[in-house]
Design a protein around this motif. Structure first.
Motif, PDB file in Angstrom:
ATOM      1  N   LEU A 252       0.834  -1.202   0.000  1.00 31.03           N
ATOM      2  CA  LEU A 252       0.000   0.000   0.000  1.00 31.03           C
ATOM      3  C   LEU A 252       0.871   1.256   0.000  1.00 31.03           C
ATOM      4  N   GLU A 253       1.950   1.235   0.768  1.00 29.13           N
ATOM      5  CA  GLU A 253       2.890   2.359   0.754  1.00 29.13           C
ATOM      6  C   GLU A 253       3.556   2.491  -0.612  1.00 29.13           C
ATOM      7  N   PHE A 254       3.829   1.382  -1.235  1.00 30.01           N
ATOM      8  CA  PHE A 254       4.395   1.344  -2.588  1.00 30.01           C
ATOM      9  C   PHE A 254       3.460   2.084  -3.552  1.00 30.01           C
ATOM     10  N   ARG A 255       2.168   1.749  -3.503  1.00 29.65           N
ATOM     11  CA  ARG A 255       1.197   2.393  -4.387  1.00 29.65           C
ATOM     12  C   ARG A 255       1.095   3.891  -4.121  1.00 29.65           C
ATOM     13  N   ILE A 256       1.092   4.265  -2.866  1.00 29.48           N
ATOM     14  CA  ILE A 256       1.000   5.691  -2.513  1.00 29.48           C
ATOM     15  C   ILE A 256       2.222   6.452  -3.018  1.00 29.48           C
ATOM     16  N   ALA A 257       3.411   5.845  -2.893  1.00 30.44           N
ATOM     17  CA  ALA A 257       4.633   6.494  -3.370  1.00 30.44           C
ATOM     18  C   ALA A 257       4.592   6.696  -4.884  1.00 30.44           C
ATOM     19  N   ILE A 258       4.099   5.697  -5.622  1.00 29.48           N
ATOM     20  CA  ILE A 258       3.969   5.847  -7.080  1.00 29.48           C
ATOM     21  C   ILE A 258       3.011   6.977  -7.412  1.00 29.48           C
ATOM     22  N   GLN A 259       1.905   7.051  -6.695  1.00 32.73           N
ATOM     23  CA  GLN A 259       0.926   8.102  -6.963  1.00 32.73           C
ATOM     24  C   GLN A 259       1.514   9.484  -6.693  1.00 32.73           C
ATOM     25  N   ARG A 260       2.278   9.615  -5.632  1.00 33.72           N
ATOM     26  CA  ARG A 260       2.903  10.907  -5.334  1.00 33.72           C
ATOM     27  C   ARG A 260       3.885  11.314  -6.423  1.00 33.72           C
ATOM     28  N   ILE A 261       4.605  10.339  -6.962  1.00 31.50           N
ATOM     29  CA  ILE A 261       5.599  10.638  -7.995  1.00 31.50           C
ATOM     30  C   ILE A 261       4.933  11.065  -9.298  1.00 31.50           C
ATOM     31  N   CYS A 262       3.931  10.305  -9.725  1.00 33.05           N
ATOM     32  CA  CYS A 262       3.409  10.498 -11.074  1.00 33.05           C
ATOM     33  C   CYS A 262       2.121  11.306 -11.136  1.00 33.05           C
ATOM     34  N   SER A 263       1.627  11.793 -10.016  1.00 30.17           N
ATOM     35  CA  SER A 263       0.321  12.453 -10.003  1.00 30.17           C
ATOM     36  C   SER A 263       0.243  13.617 -10.980  1.00 30.17           C
ATOM     37  N   LEU A 264       1.086  14.631 -10.788  1.00 34.63           N
ATOM     38  CA  LEU A 264       1.054  15.809 -11.654  1.00 34.63           C
ATOM     39  C   LEU A 264       1.548  15.476 -13.057  1.00 34.63           C
ATOM     40  N   GLY A 265       2.645  14.727 -13.160  1.00 35.64           N
ATOM     41  CA  GLY A 265       3.219  14.402 -14.464  1.00 35.64           C
ATOM     42  C   GLY A 265       2.258  13.615 -15.340  1.00 35.64           C
ATOM     43  N   THR A 266       1.553  12.650 -14.745  1.00 41.57           N
ATOM     44  CA  THR A 266       0.607  11.847 -15.521  1.00 41.57           C
ATOM     45  C   THR A 266      -0.580  12.682 -15.963  1.00 41.57           C
ATOM     46  N   PHE A 267      -1.046  13.565 -15.096  1.00 38.24           N
ATOM     47  CA  PHE A 267      -2.148  14.463 -15.467  1.00 38.24           C
ATOM     48  C   PHE A 267      -1.761  15.311 -16.677  1.00 38.24           C
ATOM     49  N   VAL A 268      -0.567  15.891 -16.633  1.00 39.34           N
ATOM     50  CA  VAL A 268      -0.087  16.722 -17.743  1.00 39.34           C
ATOM     51  C   VAL A 268       0.081  15.885 -18.997  1.00 39.34           C
ATOM     52  N   GLN A 269       0.635  14.683 -18.841  1.00 40.70           N
ATOM     53  CA  GLN A 269       0.884  13.828 -20.002  1.00 40.70           C
ATOM     54  C   GLN A 269      -0.417  13.418 -20.690  1.00 40.70           C
ATOM     55  N   ILE A 270      -1.422  13.031 -19.924  1.00 38.63           N
ATOM     56  CA  ILE A 270      -2.699  12.628 -20.512  1.00 38.63           C
ATOM     57  C   ILE A 270      -3.360  13.812 -21.214  1.00 38.63           C
ATOM     58  N   LEU A 271      -3.331  14.974 -20.573  1.00 42.87           N
ATOM     59  CA  LEU A 271      -3.945  16.164 -21.159  1.00 42.87           C
ATOM     60  C   LEU A 271      -3.252  16.568 -22.454  1.00 42.87           C
ATOM     61  N   VAL A 272      -1.922  16.613 -22.422  1.00 44.14           N
ATOM     62  CA  VAL A 272      -1.152  17.011 -23.597  1.00 44.14           C
ATOM     63  C   VAL A 272      -1.286  15.987 -24.718  1.00 44.14           C
ATOM     64  N   THR A 273      -1.339  14.710 -24.375  1.00 45.81           N
ATOM     65  CA  THR A 273      -1.502  13.678 -25.402  1.00 45.81           C
ATOM     66  C   THR A 273      -2.809  13.857 -26.162  1.00 45.81           C
ATOM     67  N   ALA A 274      -3.889  14.110 -25.443  1.00 48.32           N
ATOM     68  CA  ALA A 274      -5.188  14.306 -26.103  1.00 48.32           C
ATOM     69  C   ALA A 274      -5.158  15.529 -27.018  1.00 48.32           C
ATOM     70  N   ILE A 275      -4.597  16.642 -26.518  1.00 46.84           N
ATOM     71  CA  ILE A 275      -4.540  17.869 -27.325  1.00 46.84           C
ATOM     72  C   ILE A 275      -3.630  17.681 -28.533  1.00 46.84           C
TER      73      ILE A 275
END
Length: 389
Positions: A252-275
């Motif tokens: 569970l800590e592993f999953r939380i750490a991944i989410q903290r790392i990729c939260s903003l970057g993944t949001f930007v990547q998905i948004l930019v990919t669609a545009i």
């Protein structure tokens, strides 16, 4: 030493990232003198490339006169801007990487049986293939851009790889064009490597997480089946079960750490990919005027969703492995165990019912549903642009 006795390390799959982080100025050395020199190197590199590269593209976009140059510039502009944002977001959360390494090392020590090691080596192989896949895509896109620029020049017109601003004359000066071209070539290569580590670490970490969850399922289901009815064996089974519970907490800590790392970057990547996909389709249909440019932007169009796919795929894979944990808990030989064991089992089973999903910036779940929603969003943007045109 037999193959089953060889120590395994899941951290080894991230060796490429550790080396690349060092070269792109994000992981300073431990020695003081080297660290200060490294800070200077990191500052210069990130000012020239991480900040300067999207800036010179953005100024070029503002100064663009033709719609063709505008659409052409938007594609790479958004990509480089997203890369810079992801780089700074990743650097801000780089401490979480060491936490992930520590969890992986701890979980690796609990893999003892030969069958479990073989299963884990398959997980390591899947994680490595993600790196090779995105490395091929990124370098392939950069190579096709450079080839298209050079061939276009030999055919009659020397242009920059991307329309951009430079404080000197690029079109009428050989030295000016050469300097600008070298800056764009080197800059896009560095940004591609930044993008590769930003785009590969989260899916590779999710692949490793999913693999460890699967191993936990196997271990949980195995508890009690090798023990006899004697009370001493019941105590051993209870200890094994409690160790699985501790590993679940680490996961569970592993999953939380991944989410903290990729939260903003993944949001930007998905948004930019669609545009970007919508913009590239418009550019391909209405503005591309050469076969090599057409090939490059076709490769670019395919590369963007393919970079997002491994992250979404392993996000779904991780969710499914966590969902199997409840079935694994009741697959163990719990009926012949002590009352204390059964109480622990009920608590663990209740906790395992919680859905485990990585969320980007509190908005997008990192799974295949989001991937297909991204493709739909790109098509909607394309349809909107066509109607406006």
């Amino acid at each position: 030493m037999t193959r089953s006795e060889v120590p395994i390390s899941g951290i080894s799959v991230f060796h490429f990232h550790d080396v690349t982080w060092r070269y792109v100025g994000q992981m300073p050395p431990t020695k003081k003198l080297q660290r200060y020199l490294y800070y200077v190197y990191s500052l210069v590199l990130n000012l020239l490339i991480t900040v300067g590269y999207p800036t010179h593209l953005m100024i070029g976009l503002i100064k663009s006169d033709s719609k063709s140059d505008m659409f052409k510039n938007i594609c790479i502009n958004l990509t480089c801007l997203a890369c810079s944002i992801k780089t700074f977001a990743f650097w801000w959360r780089l401490a979480e990487v060491q936490k992930i390494y520590a969890i992986i090392a701890k979980l690796d020590n609990h893999i003892s049986q030969s069958a479990d090691k073989q299963l884990y080596m398959a997980t390591v192989g899947r994680a490595q293939r993600v790196l090779y896949f995105i490395l091929f895509i990124g370098l392939g896109a950069a190579f096709s851009s450079e080839v298209a620029t050079i061939i276009g020049g030999f055919l009659g017109e020397w242009r920059l790889m991307y329309p951009a601003y430079f404080p000197f004359d690029v079109e009428r000066s050989v030295w000016g064009y050469t300097t600008a071209h070298m800056y764009q070539c080197i800059g896009v290569t560095i940004q591609i490597f930044q993008n590769i580590i930003n785009d590969t670490f989260p899916p590779m970490a999710l692949a490793m997480l999913a693999g460890h969850v699967r191993l936990l399922n196997v271990r949980v289901a195995r508890v009690g089946h090798d023990a006899r009815v004697a009370s001493v064996h019941r105590q051993v089974s209870n200890a094994q079960f409690l160790l699985c519970v501790e590993d679940y907490k680490d996961l569970l800590e592993f999953r939380i750490a991944i989410q903290r790392i990729c939260s903003l970057g993944t949001f930007v990547q998905i948004l930019v990919t669609a545009i970007n996909m919508g913009v590239v389709i418009v550019y391909l249909i209405f503005y591309v005027d050469g076969i090599f440019a057409y090939i490059y932007y076709t490769v670019f169009l395919l590369a963007m969703p393919l970079e997002v796919f491994p992250l979404c795929y392993y996000g779904t894979y991780m969710q499914l492995e966590f969902e199997q944990l409840t079935y694994a808990i009741f697959s163990c030989n719990w009926m012949e165990q002590t009352v204390a064991f059964k109480k622990n089992l009920l608590i663990f089973a209740e906790q395992s019912l919680r859905e485990q999903v990585v969320v980007a910036s509190g908005m997008f779940a990192v799974n295949l549903d989001t991937f297909f929603a991204t493709l739909k969003g790109a098509y909607s943007l394309f349809a909107l642009v066509v109607q406006m045109k």
